[in-house]
Write a protein that holds these residues in place. Structure first.
Motif, PDB file in Angstrom:
ATOM      1  N   GLY A  78       0.837  -1.196   0.000  1.00  0.00           N
ATOM      2  CA  GLY A  78       0.000   0.000   0.000  1.00  0.00           C
ATOM      3  C   GLY A  78       0.867   1.239   0.000  1.00  0.00           C
ATOM      4  O   GLY A  78       2.043   1.193   0.359  1.00  0.00           O
ATOM      5  N   CYS A  79       0.285   2.373  -0.400  1.00  0.00           N
ATOM      6  CA  CYS A  79       1.052   3.615  -0.417  1.00  0.00           C
ATOM      7  C   CYS A  79       0.111   4.802  -0.382  1.00  0.00           C
ATOM      8  O   CYS A  79      -1.089   4.689  -0.626  1.00  0.00           O
ATOM      9  CB  CYS A  79       1.932   3.685  -1.661  1.00  0.00           C
ATOM     10  SG  CYS A  79       0.994   3.739  -3.209  1.00  0.00           S
ATOM     11  N   ALA A  80       0.673   5.956  -0.063  1.00  0.00           N
ATOM     12  CA  ALA A  80      -0.064   7.219  -0.101  1.00  0.00           C
ATOM     13  C   ALA A  80       0.952   8.345  -0.026  1.00  0.00           C
ATOM     14  O   ALA A  80       2.112   8.132   0.343  1.00  0.00           O
ATOM     15  CB  ALA A  80      -1.061   7.313   1.050  1.00  0.00           C
ATOM     16  N   ALA A  81       0.529   9.554  -0.381  1.00  0.00           N
ATOM     17  CA  ALA A  81       1.369  10.747  -0.257  1.00  0.00           C
ATOM     18  C   ALA A  81       0.478  11.848   0.294  1.00  0.00           C
ATOM     19  O   ALA A  81      -0.268  12.489  -0.450  1.00  0.00           O
ATOM     20  CB  ALA A  81       1.963  11.132  -1.607  1.00  0.00           C
ATOM     21  N   TRP A  82       0.551  12.043   1.602  1.00  0.00           N
ATOM     22  CA  TRP A  82      -0.357  12.954   2.290  1.00  0.00           C
ATOM     23  C   TRP A  82       0.393  14.080   2.972  1.00  0.00           C
ATOM     24  O   TRP A  82       1.593  13.985   3.244  1.00  0.00           O
ATOM     25  CB  TRP A  82      -1.148  12.201   3.358  1.00  0.00           C
ATOM     26  CG  TRP A  82      -2.193  11.283   2.855  1.00  0.00           C
ATOM     27  CD1 TRP A  82      -2.498  10.998   1.559  1.00  0.00           C
ATOM     28  CD2 TRP A  82      -3.094  10.510   3.649  1.00  0.00           C
ATOM     29  NE1 TRP A  82      -3.537  10.099   1.498  1.00  0.00           N
ATOM     30  CE2 TRP A  82      -3.916   9.783   2.765  1.00  0.00           C
ATOM     31  CE3 TRP A  82      -3.279  10.355   5.018  1.00  0.00           C
ATOM     32  CZ2 TRP A  82      -4.915   8.912   3.206  1.00  0.00           C
ATOM     33  CZ3 TRP A  82      -4.272   9.488   5.467  1.00  0.00           C
ATOM     34  CH2 TRP A  82      -5.088   8.785   4.574  1.00  0.00           C
ATOM     35  N   GLU A  83      -0.356  15.139   3.314  1.00  0.00           N
ATOM     36  CA  GLU A  83       0.177  16.183   4.168  1.00  0.00           C
ATOM     37  C   GLU A  83       0.451  15.583   5.547  1.00  0.00           C
ATOM     38  O   GLU A  83      -0.311  14.748   6.027  1.00  0.00           O
ATOM     39  CB  GLU A  83      -0.830  17.319   4.281  1.00  0.00           C
ATOM     40  CG  GLU A  83      -1.120  18.021   2.967  1.00  0.00           C
ATOM     41  CD  GLU A  83      -2.205  19.072   3.118  1.00  0.00           C
ATOM     42  OE1 GLU A  83      -2.631  19.313   4.271  1.00  0.00           O
ATOM     43  OE2 GLU A  83      -2.615  19.640   2.091  1.00  0.00           O
ATOM     44  N   PRO A  84       1.534  15.965   6.210  1.00  0.00           N
ATOM     45  CA  PRO A  84       1.899  15.364   7.499  1.00  0.00           C
ATOM     46  C   PRO A  84       0.799  15.405   8.547  1.00  0.00           C
ATOM     47  O   PRO A  84       0.672  14.480   9.354  1.00  0.00           O
ATOM     48  CB  PRO A  84       3.117  16.198   7.928  1.00  0.00           C
ATOM     49  CG  PRO A  84       3.712  16.672   6.642  1.00  0.00           C
ATOM     50  CD  PRO A  84       2.550  16.937   5.739  1.00  0.00           C
ATOM     51  N   SER A  85      -0.021  16.462   8.541  1.00  0.00           N
ATOM     52  CA  SER A  85      -1.059  16.598   9.568  1.00  0.00           C
ATOM     53  C   SER A  85      -2.130  15.527   9.466  1.00  0.00           C
ATOM     54  O   SER A  85      -2.898  15.319  10.408  1.00  0.00           O
ATOM     55  CB  SER A  85      -1.715  17.982   9.477  1.00  0.00           C
ATOM     56  OG  SER A  85      -2.370  18.147   8.224  1.00  0.00           O
ATOM     57  N   TRP A  86      -2.189  14.837   8.337  1.00  0.00           N
ATOM     58  CA  TRP A  86      -3.204  13.808   8.162  1.00  0.00           C
ATOM     59  C   TRP A  86      -2.846  12.508   8.865  1.00  0.00           C
ATOM     60  O   TRP A  86      -3.687  11.630   9.002  1.00  0.00           O
ATOM     61  CB  TRP A  86      -3.414  13.522   6.678  1.00  0.00           C
ATOM     62  CG  TRP A  86      -4.032  14.639   5.920  1.00  0.00           C
ATOM     63  CD1 TRP A  86      -4.257  15.915   6.355  1.00  0.00           C
ATOM     64  CD2 TRP A  86      -4.503  14.607   4.572  1.00  0.00           C
ATOM     65  NE1 TRP A  86      -4.828  16.680   5.386  1.00  0.00           N
ATOM     66  CE2 TRP A  86      -4.993  15.898   4.274  1.00  0.00           C
ATOM     67  CE3 TRP A  86      -4.549  13.629   3.602  1.00  0.00           C
ATOM     68  CZ2 TRP A  86      -5.533  16.219   3.030  1.00  0.00           C
ATOM     69  CZ3 TRP A  86      -5.082  13.948   2.354  1.00  0.00           C
ATOM     70  CH2 TRP A  86      -5.575  15.232   2.088  1.00  0.00           C
ATOM     71  N   GLY A  87      -1.599  12.360   9.297  1.00  0.00           N
ATOM     72  CA  GLY A  87      -1.191  11.122   9.949  1.00  0.00           C
ATOM     73  C   GLY A  87      -0.905  10.026   8.944  1.00  0.00           C
ATOM     74  O   GLY A  87      -0.638  10.284   7.773  1.00  0.00           O
ATOM     75  N   TRP A  88      -0.949   8.794   9.429  1.00  0.00           N
ATOM     76  CA  TRP A  88      -0.645   7.666   8.555  1.00  0.00           C
ATOM     77  C   TRP A  88      -1.810   7.341   7.642  1.00  0.00           C
ATOM     78  O   TRP A  88      -2.976   7.377   8.046  1.00  0.00           O
ATOM     79  CB  TRP A  88      -0.298   6.416   9.355  1.00  0.00           C
ATOM     80  CG  TRP A  88      -0.002   5.266   8.437  1.00  0.00           C
ATOM     81  CD1 TRP A  88      -0.874   4.304   7.995  1.00  0.00           C
ATOM     82  CD2 TRP A  88       1.246   5.004   7.780  1.00  0.00           C
ATOM     83  NE1 TRP A  88      -0.240   3.471   7.104  1.00  0.00           N
ATOM     84  CE2 TRP A  88       1.056   3.874   6.949  1.00  0.00           C
ATOM     85  CE3 TRP A  88       2.491   5.615   7.822  1.00  0.00           C
ATOM     86  CZ2 TRP A  88       2.071   3.337   6.174  1.00  0.00           C
ATOM     87  CZ3 TRP A  88       3.509   5.086   7.044  1.00  0.00           C
ATOM     88  CH2 TRP A  88       3.294   3.957   6.237  1.00  0.00           C
TER      89      TRP A  88
END
Length: 223
Positions: free
Chosen positions: A182-192
């Motif tokens: 699995g993968c994602a690229a999120w803003e840090p404030s969104w958590g894991w």
């Protein structure tokens, strides 16, 4: 006057009808039938993106996307990219075409710099904390899967690849094997966040690397 009216009517009749959907399931069905990319605006109003089917859903409507974002997928429903809320029409358009932003020299090489502000070489605690909030048992750490997650996250962050690489499994070291990734690229404030976080596998390896665009590029390998 009469001639102008006829021409106007002819142009109207030849224009394709607007493809509108009231729900995610309806939008996905239209995308499949029309062979068009599907753009889902999570927690924000939908916008018309040329050559796509769009729909808006409430934040938290999908387990893996608890916050506002924009999800782009292929007509088959295959995930393509997760963009930050407020992404421009041009950014969404590029994602529908499978295009990635230009490479950045912010991060070069696997393993990170050792600075916790730019890398999380072993993010399994974060994954297991998310699982615990749902009453799920923790994943057991696997060294080979952790190395694969670390290298894959670094590769994606270096190139700002928000989705999967051509083959995530190519990052598995010799002797290691994985059932899924699995993968994602999120803003840090969104958590894991990534696929496979809430699945029923036993062993896992997780890591993230901060990209030059300010997103955390997260990778999770499981078996």
């Amino acid at each position: 006057m009469f001639s102008a009216t006829i021409i106007s009517l002819a142009l109207t009749l030849t224009q394709p009808a607007a493809l509108k959907a009231e729900s995610y399931s309806e939008a996905r069905q239209i995308a499949l039938e029309e062979r068009l990319p599907l753009v889902v605006f999570v927690g924000e109003a939908q916008r018309k993106i040329r050559g796509t089917v769009e729909v808006s859903v409430k934040a938290g409507a999908f387990d893996d996307y608890p916050n506002k974002c924009i999800i782009v997928s292929y007509p088959t429903g295959e995930w393509r990219a997760t963009l930050a809320a407020g992404a421009t029409d041009a950014e969404i358009d590029r994602a529908t075409k499978g295009e990635q932003p230009a490479r950045t020299a912010f991060f070069a090489g696997p393993g990170g710099s050792g600075n916790p502000a730019v890398s999380g070489d072993d993010a399994l605690d974060e994954v297991n904390a998310a699982r615990a909030r749902r009453g799920l048992r923790p994943y057991l750490r696997d060294e080979g899967l952790t190395q694969a997650a670390r290298d894959c996250a670094a590769f994606r962050a270096d190139r700002r690849i928000q989705g999967h690489t051509a083959s995530d499994f190519n990052f598995l070291p010799a002797g290691a094997n994985a059932a899924s990734a699995g993968c994602a690229a999120w803003e840090p404030s969104w958590g894991w966040g990534s696929c496979c976080t809430y699945d029923s596998y036993t062993y896992a390896g997780a890591a993230w690397v901060m990209g030059g665009d300010g997103r955390r590029y997260m990778s999770l390998f499981v078996r």
